[in-house]
Write a protein that holds these residues in place. Structure first.
Motif, short mmCIF file in Angstrom:
data_model
loop_
_atom_site.label_atom_id
_atom_site.label_comp_id
_atom_site.label_asym_id
_atom_site.label_seq_id
_atom_site.Cartn_x
_atom_site.Cartn_y
_atom_site.Cartn_z
N GLN A 129 0.99 -1.31 -0.03
CA GLN A 129 0.08 0.15 -0.01
C GLN A 129 0.86 1.12 -0.11
O GLN A 129 0.51 2.26 -0.56
N VAL A 130 2.15 1.11 0.62
CA VAL A 130 3.01 2.65 0.90
C VAL A 130 4.28 2.40 -0.02
O VAL A 130 4.75 3.45 -0.05
N GLY A 131 4.57 1.12 -0.38
CA GLY A 131 6.02 0.99 -0.95
C GLY A 131 7.16 1.06 0.03
O GLY A 131 8.21 1.30 -0.09
N MET A 132 6.65 0.96 1.25
CA MET A 132 7.88 0.74 2.15
C MET A 132 7.86 -0.72 2.92
O MET A 132 6.93 -1.44 2.97
N ARG A 133 9.24 -0.85 3.45
CA ARG A 133 9.32 -2.29 4.07
C ARG A 133 8.92 -2.07 5.68
O ARG A 133 9.40 -1.04 6.34
N TRP A 134 8.31 -3.09 6.36
CA TRP A 134 8.00 -3.04 7.42
C TRP A 134 9.14 -3.39 8.41
O TRP A 134 9.70 -4.30 8.14
N VAL A 135 9.46 -2.43 9.35
CA VAL A 135 10.46 -2.96 10.45
C VAL A 135 9.81 -3.46 11.73
O VAL A 135 9.11 -2.27 12.31
N GLN A 136 9.64 -4.57 12.45
CA GLN A 136 8.96 -4.73 13.64
C GLN A 136 9.28 -4.03 14.73
O GLN A 136 10.72 -4.07 15.06
N PRO A 137 8.68 -3.43 15.57
CA PRO A 137 8.95 -2.72 16.76
C PRO A 137 9.21 -3.98 17.77
O PRO A 137 8.82 -4.96 17.71
N ARG A 138 9.93 -3.67 18.91
CA ARG A 138 9.92 -4.41 20.05
C ARG A 138 8.78 -4.22 20.80
O ARG A 138 8.15 -3.33 20.88
N THR A 139 8.64 -5.27 21.75
CA THR A 139 7.55 -4.96 22.57
C THR A 139 7.91 -5.74 24.15
O THR A 139 8.64 -6.59 24.10
N THR A 140 7.71 -4.81 25.12
CA THR A 140 8.14 -5.24 26.33
C THR A 140 6.91 -5.37 27.26
O THR A 140 6.11 -4.39 27.33
N VAL A 141 6.86 -6.44 28.21
CA VAL A 141 5.98 -6.68 28.90
C VAL A 141 6.51 -6.63 30.43
O VAL A 141 7.66 -7.18 30.77
N PHE A 142 5.98 -5.54 31.05
CA PHE A 142 6.66 -5.44 32.34
C PHE A 142 5.26 -5.10 33.39
O PHE A 142 4.02 -5.08 33.08
N SER A 143 5.64 -4.91 34.65
CA SER A 143 4.77 -4.62 35.65
C SER A 143 5.19 -3.51 36.54
O SER A 143 6.35 -3.43 37.00
N GLY A 144 4.44 -2.46 36.76
CA GLY A 144 4.70 -1.44 37.78
C GLY A 144 5.48 -0.18 37.14
O GLY A 144 4.67 0.78 36.74
N ALA A 145 6.69 -0.35 36.73
CA ALA A 145 7.32 0.53 36.12
C ALA A 145 8.58 -0.03 35.28
O ALA A 145 8.76 -0.90 35.57
N VAL A 146 9.05 1.02 34.50
CA VAL A 146 9.90 0.39 33.42
C VAL A 146 10.71 1.50 32.97
O VAL A 146 10.18 2.53 32.96
N ASP A 147 12.30 1.25 32.49
CA ASP A 147 13.04 2.25 32.16
C ASP A 147 12.88 2.12 30.68
O ASP A 147 12.96 0.83 30.01
N THR A 148 12.76 3.02 29.82
CA THR A 148 12.62 3.02 28.43
C THR A 148 13.47 4.38 27.86
O THR A 148 13.93 5.05 28.56
N GLY A 149 13.41 4.21 26.38
CA GLY A 149 14.26 5.00 25.82
C GLY A 149 13.81 6.47 25.85
O GLY A 149 14.30 7.64 25.34
N CYS A 150 12.47 6.48 26.25
CA CYS A 150 11.76 7.76 26.74
C CYS A 150 11.97 8.40 28.00
O CYS A 150 11.00 9.07 28.61
N GLY A 151 12.52 7.61 28.90
CA GLY A 151 12.66 7.87 30.42
C GLY A 151 11.83 6.79 30.99
O GLY A 151 11.35 5.69 30.56
N ALA A 152 11.84 6.80 32.47
CA ALA A 152 11.42 5.92 33.32
C ALA A 152 9.74 6.10 33.25
O ALA A 152 9.29 7.38 33.17
N ALA A 153 8.99 5.09 33.05
CA ALA A 153 7.44 5.43 33.10
C ALA A 153 6.87 4.36 34.00
O ALA A 153 7.39 3.34 34.23
N SER A 154 5.60 4.78 34.52
CA SER A 154 4.99 3.90 35.52
C SER A 154 3.56 3.26 34.64
O SER A 154 3.14 4.08 33.46
N SER A 155 3.19 2.08 35.06
CA SER A 155 2.21 1.44 34.30
C SER A 155 0.91 2.07 34.15
O SER A 155 -0.01 1.86 33.75
N ASP A 156 0.80 3.28 35.29
CA ASP A 156 -0.39 4.05 35.41
C ASP A 156 -0.92 4.94 34.14
O ASP A 156 -2.01 5.10 34.10
#
Ligand SMILES: [Zn+2]
Length: 302
Positions: free
Chosen positions: A108-135
């Motif tokens: 449809q767009v002529g681009m190749r799909w690159v799969q993102p990563r998926t992380t399953v966590f509980s409570g809080a997690v460190d991410t490339g965007c900073g620390a995050a709470s599951s709230d």
């Protein structure tokens, strides 16, 4: 929704995550009670909203133990378990999404799909965007091209607090919505969210509705896209009842419904994700039309 009974499930794209052994982190934020919780109930956040400074109170870092527990759970998932087990369903959904987008994006767009990563966590997690709470609910971090999901969100918040239907298909819609944000990152549309962050026809709302539409697009093709080995689709069925459950979930996470559930008045000026009606409508647009172009929420009157 039914995943097929046989065949291989690739679990390598999904990891268990946590906060690197730091426990009981204190998170700031002065807003209390239900308001905090409901602000957190949106799906997907602007990365600027992430971070402990602005996060809601009460999140506890679960440390690396839970990351390892999630990882071993993920590693033993197979397709039949995706029909009954939430974490395995997340894993299988990411693979179904990969199959659909690997086919549809070039077509449809002529681009190749690159799969993102998926992380399953509980409570809080460190991410490339900073620390995050599951709230804050499931979210996508563009910097790390990773989707983050605390599986307890589905029962405790989506069903328990917002009154969405208990449904495996609804969980899959949430994962597909977050993958929609990944596609927006690849295509460059995600930044429109930060440029115009609030209001019923804001860039933020358009980005969110487009992610709903992309989730619908996935649902359109999920039961007809062959597995990578040419075998039958991973997802065997998505029934009218499943689609109905997804639509009711989209309505449950509409900004007006969240504001009403929180006991406040409905104020479109503060919307970031769109009303129940808008979310329902854009999921269905993607589902019925199966077209990336039909999901152009930036060239439409809202
Ligand atoms: Zn979102």
């Amino acid at each position: 929704m039914t995943f097929r009974q046989g065949g291989r499930l690739d679990t390598s794209g999904v990891s268990g995550g946590g906060r690197g052994g730091r426990r009981g982190i204190a998170v700031g934020g002065g807003i209390g009670g239900l308001a905090v919780i409901l602000i957190a109930l949106v799906l997907g956040v602007d990365p600027g909203q992430l971070g402990l400074d602005t996060g809601p109170t009460g999140a506890q870092g679960q440390g690396s133990d839970s990351a390892q527990q999630f990882q071993s759970h993920i590693n033993q998932c197979d397709l039949p378990q995706a029909n009954t087990d939430t974490i395995c369903r997340i894993v299988a959904t990411t693979e179904s999404l990969e199959d659909v987008w690997t086919t549809q994006l070039p077509d449809q767009v002529g681009m190749r799909w690159v799969q993102p990563r998926t992380t399953v966590f509980s409570g809080a997690v460190d991410t490339g965007c900073g620390a995050a709470s599951s709230d804050i609910g499931p979210f996508y971090c563009p910097a790390g091209q990773t989707v983050y999901i605390d599986p307890s969100f589905f029962d405790s918040v989506l069903v328990g607090q917002l009154g969405g239907p208990p449904s495996g298909a609804a969980q899959m819609y949430v994962v597909a919505h977050e993958f929609g944000h990944h596609l927006q990152t690849v295509l460059g549309d995600i930044r429109r969210s930060q440029q115009d962050p609030q209001g019923p026809s804001s860039g933020a709302v358009r980005v969110e509705l487009q992610a709903d539409c992309y989730a619908g697009l996935w649902a359109h093709y999920a039961t007809s896209t062959p597995a990578p080995d040419g075998g039958p689709p991973l997802l065997e069925s998505l029934t009218p009842q499943d689609v109905d459950a997804i639509v009711r979930t989209a309505e449950a996470i509409g900004d007006d419904h969240i504001q009403r559930t929180g006991g406040g008045r409905v104020d479109p000026r503060s919307w970031t994700h769109g009303s129940s009606e808008m979310r329902r409508q854009w999921f269905l647009t993607g589902y019925e039309q199966g077209s990336v172009q039909a999901c152009d929420t930036f060239r439409t009157q809202l």
